[in-house]
Design a protein around this motif. Sequence first.
Motif, PDB file in Angstrom:
ATOM      1  N   ARG A  14       0.838  -1.195   0.000  1.00  0.00           N
ATOM      2  CA  ARG A  14       0.000   0.000   0.000  1.00  0.00           C
ATOM      3  C   ARG A  14       0.875   1.248   0.000  1.00  0.00           C
ATOM      4  O   ARG A  14       2.014   1.229   0.493  1.00  0.00           O
ATOM      5  N   ALA A  15       0.367   2.333  -0.527  1.00  0.00           N
ATOM      6  CA  ALA A  15       1.052   3.608  -0.414  1.00  0.00           C
ATOM      7  C   ALA A  15       1.110   3.998   1.065  1.00  0.00           C
ATOM      8  O   ALA A  15       0.120   3.880   1.785  1.00  0.00           O
ATOM      9  N   ASP A  69       7.541   1.733   1.937  1.00  0.00           N
ATOM     10  CA  ASP A  69       7.306   2.636   0.810  1.00  0.00           C
ATOM     11  C   ASP A  69       8.147   3.905   0.997  1.00  0.00           C
ATOM     12  O   ASP A  69       8.279   4.432   2.105  1.00  0.00           O
ATOM     13  N   GLY A  70       8.711   4.382  -0.097  1.00  0.00           N
ATOM     14  CA  GLY A  70       9.508   5.605  -0.047  1.00  0.00           C
ATOM     15  C   GLY A  70      10.974   5.369   0.240  1.00  0.00           C
ATOM     16  O   GLY A  70      11.771   6.320   0.255  1.00  0.00           O
ATOM     17  N   ALA A  80      -1.025  -0.798 -12.189  1.00  0.00           N
ATOM     18  CA  ALA A  80      -0.566   0.548 -12.559  1.00  0.00           C
ATOM     19  C   ALA A  80      -1.566   1.647 -12.203  1.00  0.00           C
ATOM     20  O   ALA A  80      -1.164   2.694 -11.674  1.00  0.00           O
ATOM     21  N   PRO A  81      -2.885   1.488 -12.449  1.00  0.00           N
ATOM     22  CA  PRO A  81      -3.816   2.567 -12.086  1.00  0.00           C
ATOM     23  C   PRO A  81      -3.817   2.870 -10.585  1.00  0.00           C
ATOM     24  O   PRO A  81      -3.963   4.034 -10.185  1.00  0.00           O
ATOM     25  N   TYR A  82      -3.638   1.860  -9.743  1.00  0.00           N
ATOM     26  CA  TYR A  82      -3.624   2.064  -8.294  1.00  0.00           C
ATOM     27  C   TYR A  82      -2.322   2.722  -7.843  1.00  0.00           C
ATOM     28  O   TYR A  82      -2.317   3.496  -6.886  1.00  0.00           O
ATOM     29  N   VAL A  83      -1.234   2.411  -8.528  1.00  0.00           N
ATOM     30  CA  VAL A  83       0.035   3.059  -8.226  1.00  0.00           C
ATOM     31  C   VAL A  83      -0.024   4.537  -8.628  1.00  0.00           C
ATOM     32  O   VAL A  83       0.411   5.426  -7.876  1.00  0.00           O
ATOM     33  N   LEU A  95      -1.451   2.236  -4.135  1.00  0.00           N
ATOM     34  CA  LEU A  95      -0.465   1.178  -3.989  1.00  0.00           C
ATOM     35  C   LEU A  95       0.899   1.697  -4.418  1.00  0.00           C
ATOM     36  O   LEU A  95       1.008   2.746  -5.065  1.00  0.00           O
ATOM     37  N   ALA A  96       1.939   0.934  -4.060  1.00  0.00           N
ATOM     38  CA  ALA A  96       3.307   1.326  -4.416  1.00  0.00           C
ATOM     39  C   ALA A  96       4.102   0.091  -4.819  1.00  0.00           C
ATOM     40  O   ALA A  96       3.836  -1.020  -4.340  1.00  0.00           O
TER      41      ALA A  96
END
Length: 326
Positions: free
Chosen positions: A187-188, A193-194, A264-267, A272-273
Amino acid sequence: MGKPTGNAHWFNPSRLKTRHLLLLMHLEEQGSVLRAAEAARMTQPAASKLLAEMEGLLGVPLFERHARGVEPTWYGQVLIRRARTALLEIGRAQEEIAALRDGRMGQASIGTVVNPGTNLVPQAVAAVKREHPDILVRIEMDYSRPLVAKLLDGQLDLVIGRIMDPEGGADLLFEPLSDEPHSVIVRAGHPLDGRGQVGHGELAPYGWILPPPDSVLRTRLETMFLEHGLLGPRNTIETSSLSVTINLLRVSDLVTALPAESVAPYVQARQLAVLPLDLGVGMESFGIVRRRSHLLSPAAQKMLDSLRTVARRLYGFADMAPESPA
């Protein structure tokens, strides 16, 4: 188990009728001559006579009789598999004839694995529906093995996937489209993430969403853990559903392995990530799989043409040179 009798021309297939095949299906499903007769809406003596006729025509025992009912022999299993396909084809032929009689194009049934199911298949279907809105398109998403099995059984017209097993391979045609590397998806805002870099060992504390144990991807993920000296995850959820996987990711710190293109659309929407890690897990090229020497319906042929056109645009090759059915 008995052996076929006579010479090489011992069996005349024209003597095997549809009613024989229908009874065969009921016998396999019910496991009892009495219950099969009831399902076929005939008397038990009539069902027993039809079964005896089939075994007489073929010269082999199709079912073993025992106290609990009947069970197909190896010969019976072969005939059941082929009979199921034949009956499906008859049903599809009736539907196609009715559609053509009414001025419609009919229907097409497609099976797809995850990645092309999120881009190639939707775009190809949308293109067909713009030109032929009356075509009914059925889409099923799953792993390659069950999809190809349904293709061989006549339940699907086309599969966008892989041929994983040699059994039945001689009856199939394959047009390669693209490979399918997998990435780690979270998830983002996930704790990983990051990060500029993530190691395989840092995935261990988190729960995983995994494909079912009998899938090739599951085996390759387990191999990946071992190759990096890691124990496989203990906190796991198993599912083959992309929508379930996405929604689980969005509300938890679980991780999973998916083709980045499939989410890809969720990223892009920052739901998402994709973690910066070369997971080292991929699948062989997927492609269009169809039955050799099988004439597609008009609707299925339209879908095949559209899939090829969209694939040329998505996967960047100039032309496809599909093998012609023998």
